[in-house]
Write an enzyme that holds these catalytic residues in place. Structure first.
Site, short mmCIF file in Angstrom:
data_model
loop_
_atom_site.label_atom_id
_atom_site.label_comp_id
_atom_site.label_asym_id
_atom_site.label_seq_id
_atom_site.Cartn_x
_atom_site.Cartn_y
_atom_site.Cartn_z
N HIS A 1 7.09 57.15 36.59
CA HIS A 1 7.19 58.52 37.12
C HIS A 1 8.47 59.22 36.64
CE1 HIS A 1 4.58 60.84 39.53
NE2 HIS A 1 5.08 60.64 40.73
N ASN B 1 1.56 65.44 42.12
CA ASN B 1 2.13 66.22 43.21
C ASN B 1 3.43 66.93 42.84
OD1 ASN B 1 0.05 65.69 45.03
ND2 ASN B 1 0.95 63.73 45.58
N TYR C 1 14.37 54.08 41.16
CA TYR C 1 13.29 54.73 40.42
C TYR C 1 13.61 54.95 38.95
CZ TYR C 1 11.61 55.83 45.10
OH TYR C 1 11.17 55.74 46.39
N ASN D 1 7.62 64.82 44.72
CA ASN D 1 6.63 65.64 45.41
C ASN D 1 7.22 66.92 46.00
OD1 ASN D 1 5.00 63.53 44.75
ND2 ASN D 1 4.67 62.83 46.85
N TYR E 1 12.88 64.27 45.93
CA TYR E 1 11.77 63.44 45.47
C TYR E 1 10.75 64.27 44.71
CZ TYR E 1 13.73 59.52 47.88
OH TYR E 1 14.58 58.51 48.26
#
Length: 191
Positions: free
Chosen positions: A22, A116, A17, A70, A68
């Site tokens: 993000h 989120n 990631y 969220n 993570y």
């Protein structure tokens, strides 16, 4: 002595990631840590990685949740409690689909805009009244799913601009720390 400000860069952990849209919050947090001359270390009570020191003349803790996106609130809540930081003294740096790529905006409170990670932080703090450094990543093209779009790497064209955008977001964060919201908005929103 005044309690520190808590600056949280949102992102997802892991190399998969690291270069995604993000993760711009993590990218900016890394720049702030470098400006402080420190390296991240694990905060045992929260699970997040933190750097503490001074930034823009203030005592600051910069954090990257290691869960993570969220679930970010799971680590931000305990950090805020540990350092006795009220929501108004928390700055969250995050990607924003509703802003054009590269645009930076500052605000306090408001909705989560479907983000989120922000929702998780709001729930953990019991408040939406924290400060935000919003970094525009633009809307997905065509009918592409926004959830998939934010987890993609930047395009090669975008990638060339990401370092400059992250430097500007770090500058905006320092202005927010130094001047407060409205004076910092007046400067940053003119960029």
């Amino acid at each position: 002595m005044a309690e520190p400000l808590l600056v949280v860069g949102l992102g997802n952990p892991g190399d998969n990631y690291a270069r995604t849209r993000h993760n711009v919050g993590f990218m900016v947090a890394d720049l702030l840590a470098a400006r402080m001359g420190s390296k991240f270390k694990a905060h045992k009570r929260s699970g997040a990685e933190i750097v503490s020191g001074r930034l823009a003349g203030r005592s600051v803790v910069v954090a990257k949740p290691r869960c993570y996106m969220n679930e970010s609130g799971r680590q931000v809540g305990p950090l805020a409690k540990f350092y006795s930081v009220p929501p108004g003294d928390i700055i969250v740096i995050h990607d924003d689909l509703d802003l054009d790529f590269g645009r930076i905006r500052l605000k306090i409170g408001g909705g989560e805009g479907g983000h989120n990670g922000l929702r998780s932080v709001s729930n953990a703090l019991g408040s939406k009244d924290f400060q935000r450094v919003r970094i525009g990543i633009g809307r997905p093209p065509g009918r592409k799913d926004p959830a998939a779009f934010v987890l993609e790497n930047f395009t090669s064209t975008e990638r060339a601009d990401v370092p400059t955008i992250c430097e500007q977001a770090a500058d905006a964060t320092e202005l927010l720390i130094e001047l407060g919201l409205e004076p910092a908005q007046n400067r940053v929103h003119a960029w």
